[in-house]
Design an enzyme around this catalytic site. Sequence first.
Site, mmCIF file in Angstrom:
data_model
loop_
_atom_site.group_PDB
_atom_site.id
_atom_site.type_symbol
_atom_site.label_atom_id
_atom_site.label_comp_id
_atom_site.label_asym_id
_atom_site.label_seq_id
_atom_site.Cartn_x
_atom_site.Cartn_y
_atom_site.Cartn_z
ATOM 1 N N LYS A 39 -22.227 5.062 67.344
ATOM 2 C CA LYS A 39 -23.107 4.385 66.371
ATOM 3 C C LYS A 39 -22.738 2.914 66.286
ATOM 4 C CE LYS A 39 -19.953 3.623 62.999
ATOM 5 N NZ LYS A 39 -19.390 2.307 62.790
ATOM 6 N N ASP A 166 -17.267 8.850 58.474
ATOM 7 C CA ASP A 166 -18.440 8.629 59.340
ATOM 8 C C ASP A 166 -18.938 9.906 60.017
ATOM 9 O OD1 ASP A 166 -18.363 5.943 58.758
ATOM 10 O OD2 ASP A 166 -17.425 5.344 60.652
HETATM 11 O O1 C5P Z 1 -12.561 8.162 56.505
HETATM 12 P P1 C5P Z 1 -11.964 7.416 57.634
HETATM 13 O O2 C5P Z 1 -10.832 8.166 58.285
HETATM 14 O O3 C5P Z 1 -12.947 6.902 58.628
HETATM 15 O O4 C5P Z 1 -11.316 6.115 56.988
HETATM 16 C C1 C5P Z 1 -10.312 5.383 57.623
HETATM 17 C C2 C5P Z 1 -9.722 4.414 56.634
HETATM 18 O O5 C5P Z 1 -10.656 3.357 56.347
HETATM 19 C C3 C5P Z 1 -9.369 4.994 55.277
HETATM 20 O O6 C5P Z 1 -8.109 5.562 55.276
HETATM 21 C C4 C5P Z 1 -9.464 3.791 54.362
HETATM 22 O O7 C5P Z 1 -8.298 3.012 54.469
HETATM 23 C C5 C5P Z 1 -10.603 2.995 54.977
HETATM 24 N N1 C5P Z 1 -11.898 3.310 54.346
HETATM 25 C C6 C5P Z 1 -12.177 2.837 53.065
HETATM 26 N N2 C5P Z 1 -13.386 3.144 52.471
HETATM 27 C C7 C5P Z 1 -14.306 3.873 53.144
HETATM 28 C C8 C5P Z 1 -14.061 4.347 54.444
HETATM 29 C C9 C5P Z 1 -12.834 4.041 55.018
HETATM 30 O O8 C5P Z 1 -11.368 2.167 52.435
HETATM 31 N N3 C5P Z 1 -15.472 4.131 52.550
#
Ligand code: C5P
Length: 337
Positions: A39, A166
Site C-alpha cells: 500500500k 495496518d
Molecule cells: O501497529 P504497528 O506495529 O504497525 O505500529 C508500529 C509502531 O508505530 C507502534 O509501536 C507505535 O510506536 C507506532 N504507531 C503509533 N500510532 C499508530 C500506529 C503506529 O504510534 N496509530
Amino acid sequence: MGRSGRRANPTQSKILKEMKKSRTQENIDHSLTVIAPAKINLHLEILGLRTDGFHELAMVMQSIDLCDQIKLVARNDNIISLKSDNSNLSNDDDNLIVKAAKLLRSESGNLNLGVDMFLKKCIPIGAGLAGGSTDAAATFLGLNSLWNLKFSLSELERFAAKIGSDIPFCLKGGTQLCFGRGELLEPLNYEYEPLAVVLVKDPNVSVSTPWAYQRFREKNSFSYLNSEVEFNLRRECLRKEPRLRPLSSKNPPSLRNDLQSVVFEDNQSVRKSLKLLNEFKGALKVAMSGSGPSCFALYSDLQAAKQDVLANKQRLAQTNLDVWCCSFLNHGVQLNS
Ligand code: C5P
C-alpha cells in the site's frame, strides 16, 4: 456405515481405512497461494495521542500492484513453519506471518492445525509500504480458507488489529479511509481512474516506524487535538474532503503525510528521492509513503509512469535507488485462482 455403538464388518473397516487414508492424503496435498499487495498512503494525518500510547490517525490508504506471494501447504500435525527467499527476514515467532498463523489457530480453538508457509518477498522491507502487514493479512485470508475456518471478513479484521495497525486495511485493500490506529476502515466507494505510481527506495535504508512517530511527537505534540469531539470533527472533514474525490488525473488527490517532515530532516535518501521525483515531468503529485523511506510520484496511468522512468533512465542510474512502476489496485490480499 456402521452406526455408533455397532462394530463395522471387515469390508466396512477396509473402506473406512481407505477413506481416512485418502482424506489424510488430500490434507497433505492441500495447498494454496495468496497474493499480498503493498500500500501507499495518499493521506497520513496525525490527530493526537491515544490513551493506549498509539497515535490517533486519519489516513487514506491505497493498494498497489507490487505484491508478495505466500504459498500455504497444510500439514497433518500441529507444526507452523515459515521459510522465505529473503535472508534478512526472521522466520520465527517475531515474524507477523507466524504471529498471524498462531493467532488464527488459537481463535479457531483447534490447536492441532499446522501449515508450512513459503514467502516470496518482492515488497521491500522497512519501506513504509506495509510489506509485513500485507503478508500477515494474506496469512489470515489464506489459512481461513486452507483450514476451512469460515471466519467472516470483519472477524479477520478484528484478529488482524490485535497484531498490527495496518493489517486490517490490507485484508480488503483498495482505497479506504482509515481511522483510529489505522484499523477503523471506511471504503471510499466511488468510481476513480486507476492511477499509477513511480515508487523509489534506497535498498540500504529503512526507517523504524516507532522512531518516526516518536520524533513527530517530540516536535508536534503541542498542536495535537485533545478530545474525541475534536477527532470526530476532523474525521468528518476528511470524509467530505472534495480533493479526495474523484481520484483522477485531472483532479489528482492532494497528498499529505505528517511523518514526511521528520523523516525528511533525518534521512538523506528521502530528501534525494523527493527531489528527484519532483523533477519528473509527468508526475502529478509526490510524497513519502507511511514512515518512509519509500517515496512515490502519482501518474495518470502506467504508461505515463513508465515513460517518465525511461526519460530519466540515466539520472536514476546515477542514484542507487530501486524503482518500480505500479498501478492502483481496487482490492487487498487475494487467493491466487
Ligand atoms: O501497529 P504497528 O506495529 O504497525 O505500529 C508500529 C509502531 O508505530 C507502534 O509501536 C507505535 O510506536 C507506532 N504507531 C503509533 N500510532 C499508530 C500506529 C503506529 O504510534 N496509530
